[in-house]
Design a protein around this motif. Sequence first.
Motif: not given
Length: 188
Positions: A8-13, A43-47, A104-109
């Motif tokens: 359910d999730r593509p690869a990310w790095y 959860s928003d990297p800009f915030e 596709h890296t999780p936004a929270r990370l």
Amino acid sequence: MNHAAEPDRPAWYASFGARTPAELIAAATDDLTDPAPSADAPSDPFEPLQQIGWTPASADNGLASPDGTAYLQRLGSAEEPGAWFVTATIAPDRPVWQARFGAHTPARLVAAFTAALADPRPVARTGSLRSLPTRDPSVVSRRTTDVLAVHVAGALEERVHSLAARVTAPPTSPVPSRQPPVKNGRCR
């Protein structure tokens, strides 16, 4: 860091240049390994960066620090967002370090990384890091003192206790224990 694709999730790095500050990398890895992420974490990297005065960068989908020495950029478009790039520089063509996060890296990370970047608390630096180049001498003071080993050990111990105190969830499906083979009563 590379994360393999899941159904359910593509690869990310996520990758970090050699001079990326350790506390920023730790923020990302701590978030990644946290069994119970905080509900109030951004959860928003800009915030986190907007809250401390970073402003939209010229023509790209990004932000620049008030002193112009750091940039956050999101490639792609709103329909198809791309990779994230965080770069610290001493001049437009002289980067000090860069961190990259796949599309596709999780936004929270990524947000954990930018929240650590926005943290105003000073960080002790010793050795070769004392001469970290900077445009603005008020940003990084060249007047530093050595950090005593006892303080480093104390910080490490505090970090280990903090990570160990995180609540871990039980495995989703218990691993069956391996039963020894049944003996038939005969000997060789």
